[in-house]
Design a protein around this motif. Structure first.
Motif, PDB file in Angstrom:
ATOM      1  N   ILE A   1      -8.452   8.088  -4.614  1.00 27.09           N
ATOM      2  CA  ILE A   1      -7.249   7.908  -4.750  1.00 27.09           C
ATOM      3  C   ILE A   1      -6.591   8.992  -3.313  1.00 27.09           C
ATOM      4  O   ILE A   1      -5.746   8.201  -2.495  1.00 27.09           O
ATOM      5  CB  ILE A   1      -6.386   8.796  -5.836  1.00 27.09           C
ATOM      6  CG1 ILE A   1      -6.961   8.198  -6.735  1.00 27.09           C
ATOM      7  CG2 ILE A   1      -4.897   8.978  -5.796  1.00 27.09           C
ATOM      8  CD1 ILE A   1      -6.306   6.544  -7.138  1.00 27.09           C
ATOM      9  N   PRO A   2      -7.035  10.042  -2.833  1.00 28.15           N
ATOM     10  CA  PRO A   2      -6.508  10.762  -1.703  1.00 28.15           C
ATOM     11  C   PRO A   2      -6.612   9.762  -0.348  1.00 28.15           C
ATOM     12  O   PRO A   2      -6.056  10.188   0.598  1.00 28.15           O
ATOM     13  CB  PRO A   2      -7.348  11.951  -1.528  1.00 28.15           C
ATOM     14  CG  PRO A   2      -7.795  12.204  -3.046  1.00 28.15           C
ATOM     15  CD  PRO A   2      -7.972  10.743  -3.644  1.00 28.15           C
ATOM     16  N   LEU A   3      -7.809   8.713  -0.720  1.00 25.56           N
ATOM     17  CA  LEU A   3      -8.091   8.194   0.497  1.00 25.56           C
ATOM     18  C   LEU A   3      -7.084   7.069   1.086  1.00 25.56           C
ATOM     19  O   LEU A   3      -6.760   6.569   2.303  1.00 25.56           O
ATOM     20  CB  LEU A   3      -9.315   7.426   0.534  1.00 25.56           C
ATOM     21  CG  LEU A   3     -10.601   8.143   0.599  1.00 25.56           C
ATOM     22  CD1 LEU A   3     -11.870   7.069   0.364  1.00 25.56           C
ATOM     23  CD2 LEU A   3     -10.575   8.912   1.778  1.00 25.56           C
ATOM     24  N   ILE A   4      -6.016   6.818   0.088  1.00 19.82           N
ATOM     25  CA  ILE A   4      -4.924   5.726   0.184  1.00 19.82           C
ATOM     26  C   ILE A   4      -4.002   6.240   1.264  1.00 19.82           C
ATOM     27  O   ILE A   4      -3.473   5.936   2.264  1.00 19.82           O
ATOM     28  CB  ILE A   4      -4.283   5.462  -1.233  1.00 19.82           C
ATOM     29  CG1 ILE A   4      -5.312   4.318  -1.893  1.00 19.82           C
ATOM     30  CG2 ILE A   4      -3.050   4.723  -1.063  1.00 19.82           C
ATOM     31  CD1 ILE A   4      -4.867   4.211  -3.423  1.00 19.82           C
ATOM     32  N   LYS A   5      -3.629   7.815   0.930  1.00 22.43           N
ATOM     33  CA  LYS A   5      -2.596   8.435   1.814  1.00 22.43           C
ATOM     34  C   LYS A   5      -3.491   8.683   3.276  1.00 22.43           C
ATOM     35  O   LYS A   5      -2.723   8.594   4.412  1.00 22.43           O
ATOM     36  CB  LYS A   5      -2.588   9.802   1.336  1.00 22.43           C
ATOM     37  CG  LYS A   5      -1.423  10.782   2.161  1.00 22.43           C
ATOM     38  CD  LYS A   5      -0.974  12.008   1.232  1.00 22.43           C
ATOM     39  CE  LYS A   5       0.082  11.755   0.434  1.00 22.43           C
ATOM     40  NZ  LYS A   5       0.560  12.946  -0.138  1.00 22.43           N
ATOM     41  N   GLN A   6      -4.929   8.946   3.243  1.00 20.09           N
ATOM     42  CA  GLN A   6      -5.551   8.863   4.583  1.00 20.09           C
ATOM     43  C   GLN A   6      -5.152   7.689   5.248  1.00 20.09           C
ATOM     44  O   GLN A   6      -4.958   7.726   6.719  1.00 20.09           O
ATOM     45  CB  GLN A   6      -6.801   9.342   4.477  1.00 20.09           C
ATOM     46  CG  GLN A   6      -7.760   9.491   5.629  1.00 20.09           C
ATOM     47  CD  GLN A   6      -9.264   9.723   5.355  1.00 20.09           C
ATOM     48  OE1 GLN A   6      -9.579  10.203   4.375  1.00 20.09           O
ATOM     49  NE2 GLN A   6     -10.006   9.216   6.480  1.00 20.09           N
ATOM     50  N   TYR A   7      -5.426   6.344   4.721  1.00 22.50           N
ATOM     51  CA  TYR A   7      -5.496   5.467   5.363  1.00 22.50           C
ATOM     52  C   TYR A   7      -3.841   5.055   6.060  1.00 22.50           C
ATOM     53  O   TYR A   7      -3.627   4.795   7.131  1.00 22.50           O
ATOM     54  CB  TYR A   7      -5.568   4.234   4.350  1.00 22.50           C
ATOM     55  CG  TYR A   7      -5.048   2.903   4.655  1.00 22.50           C
ATOM     56  CD1 TYR A   7      -6.029   1.955   5.490  1.00 22.50           C
ATOM     57  CD2 TYR A   7      -3.838   2.360   4.457  1.00 22.50           C
ATOM     58  CE1 TYR A   7      -5.639   0.646   5.816  1.00 22.50           C
ATOM     59  CE2 TYR A   7      -3.494   0.948   5.019  1.00 22.50           C
ATOM     60  CZ  TYR A   7      -4.493   0.083   5.306  1.00 22.50           C
ATOM     61  OH  TYR A   7      -4.167  -1.078   5.860  1.00 22.50           O
ATOM     62  N   ILE A   8      -2.874   5.585   5.242  1.00 20.85           N
ATOM     63  CA  ILE A   8      -1.429   5.462   5.663  1.00 20.85           C
ATOM     64  C   ILE A   8      -1.250   6.391   6.709  1.00 20.85           C
ATOM     65  O   ILE A   8      -0.778   6.008   7.738  1.00 20.85           O
ATOM     66  CB  ILE A   8      -0.537   5.553   4.633  1.00 20.85           C
ATOM     67  CG1 ILE A   8      -0.379   4.438   3.572  1.00 20.85           C
ATOM     68  CG2 ILE A   8       1.045   5.683   5.184  1.00 20.85           C
ATOM     69  CD1 ILE A   8       0.119   4.756   2.135  1.00 20.85           C
ATOM     70  N   ASN A   9      -1.812   7.606   6.752  1.00 18.42           N
ATOM     71  CA  ASN A   9      -1.546   8.646   7.855  1.00 18.42           C
ATOM     72  C   ASN A   9      -2.341   8.355   9.046  1.00 18.42           C
ATOM     73  O   ASN A   9      -1.713   8.806  10.092  1.00 18.42           O
ATOM     74  CB  ASN A   9      -2.095   9.792   7.228  1.00 18.42           C
ATOM     75  CG  ASN A   9      -1.090  10.720   6.317  1.00 18.42           C
ATOM     76  OD1 ASN A   9       0.197  10.091   6.123  1.00 18.42           O
ATOM     77  ND2 ASN A   9      -1.437  11.504   5.417  1.00 18.42           N
TER      78      ASN A   9
ATOM     79  N   ILE B   1       0.820  -1.176   0.110  1.00 15.77           N
ATOM     80  CA  ILE B   1       0.158   0.103   0.020  1.00 15.77           C
ATOM     81  C   ILE B   1       0.921   1.240   0.076  1.00 15.77           C
ATOM     82  O   ILE B   1       0.612   2.099  -0.665  1.00 15.77           O
ATOM     83  CB  ILE B   1      -0.921  -0.230   1.144  1.00 15.77           C
ATOM     84  CG1 ILE B   1      -1.816  -1.245   1.183  1.00 15.77           C
ATOM     85  CG2 ILE B   1      -1.789   1.327   1.169  1.00 15.77           C
ATOM     86  CD1 ILE B   1      -2.748  -1.568   2.311  1.00 15.77           C
ATOM     87  N   ALA B   2       2.021   1.264   0.796  1.00 13.45           N
ATOM     88  CA  ALA B   2       2.719   2.285   0.690  1.00 13.45           C
ATOM     89  C   ALA B   2       3.289   2.581  -0.635  1.00 13.45           C
ATOM     90  O   ALA B   2       3.815   3.775  -0.990  1.00 13.45           O
ATOM     91  CB  ALA B   2       3.995   1.969   1.982  1.00 13.45           C
TER      92      ALA B   2
END
Length: 242
Positions: A188-196, A92-93
């Motif tokens: 797409i922006p939710l992937i970064k939110q998931y990681i953050n 995911i990263a």
């Protein structure tokens, strides 16, 4: 639509085969696993760019492969800069790394670089257009040991995903989920939110149970076989079958 193929693992369970060769570049029936996958991607007309994300160890190998592969689409090889299994980013990263590097804002198909499958990706993309929602793939799997080593979902009558568990000890269904997904551009922006938020960045399936809490996700149920090449035994089995 863009396509990311995940190929940044070190495949230590396949040593010595993968000590100096990336798993997606191993050959099955005379051609690489990556070639088998790319032939299916080539048939999805809406995909215009393909990003193969790998690591520093195998970056040159994938560049050489890409130079020889005749594609109708633009193919990029992305180096995630990792050097060992211990400092790998996780799948995911790696997706987020490519999103950042390539500034992707389009719809996105994500594929693992070590899965072979019989169905057509263009049929999956057509399903995605029809349901107008994020989509995953699923198939019936009745082998008890195998179902416990993959993602498992439950769906409703509209093929909407109602639950997802990664490698469950007590599977709630026989619907297995290979790492083959399509995400809407607004996802797409939710992937970064998931990681953050500190969630697990490793196996790509870990994102799905989080996503279904935020959005509708639909499952494309396919027929035919799917092969996950993770061990020497599974690689030999696929060689024999093909």
């Amino acid at each position: 639509m863009k396509c990311i193929i995940l190929a940044a693992g070190y495949a230590t369970r396949l040593y010595p085969l993968t000590k100096n060769t990336a798993k997606p570049l191993l050959k099955v029936a005379g051609k690489t696993i990556m070639n088998h996958i790319m032939e299916k991607v080539e048939e999805v007309d809406v995909i215009d760019e393909i990003f193969i994300v790998t690591n520093d160890k195998f970056y040159a190998s994938f560049q050489n492969w890409a130079n020889d592969f005749q594609s109708k689409k633009t193919v990029h090889v992305i180096n995630d800069q990792t050097t060992t299994n211990d400092n790998r980013l996780g799948a995911i990263a790696d997706i987020q790394y490519v999103l950042d590097q390539a500034e992707i804002t389009d719809d996105l198909m994500v594929l693992a670089g070590d899965n072979l499958f019989e169905f057509q990706l263009k049929d999956f993309e057509h399903f995605y257009r029809k349901v107008n929602a994020d989509c995953i793939t699923t198939h019936e799997l009745d082998d008890e040991a195998e179902i416990k080593s993959t993602g498992v979902i439950e769906i409703d009558g509209e093929n909407k995903v109602t639950s997802f568990e990664e490698k469950p000890q007590n599977p709630k269904s026989n619907l297995a989920v290979p790492p083959i997904y399509i995400y809407q551009e607004k996802t797409i922006p939710l992937i970064k939110q998931y990681i953050n938020e500190g969630n697990n960045p490793d196996a790509p399936g870990n994102f799905i149970p989080w996503l279904i809490q935020h959005k509708s996700v639909h499952a494309f149920k396919f027929e035919g076989m799917r092969y996950d090449i993770g061990t020497l035994e599974s690689y030999q089995k696929v060689q024999n079958l093909f």
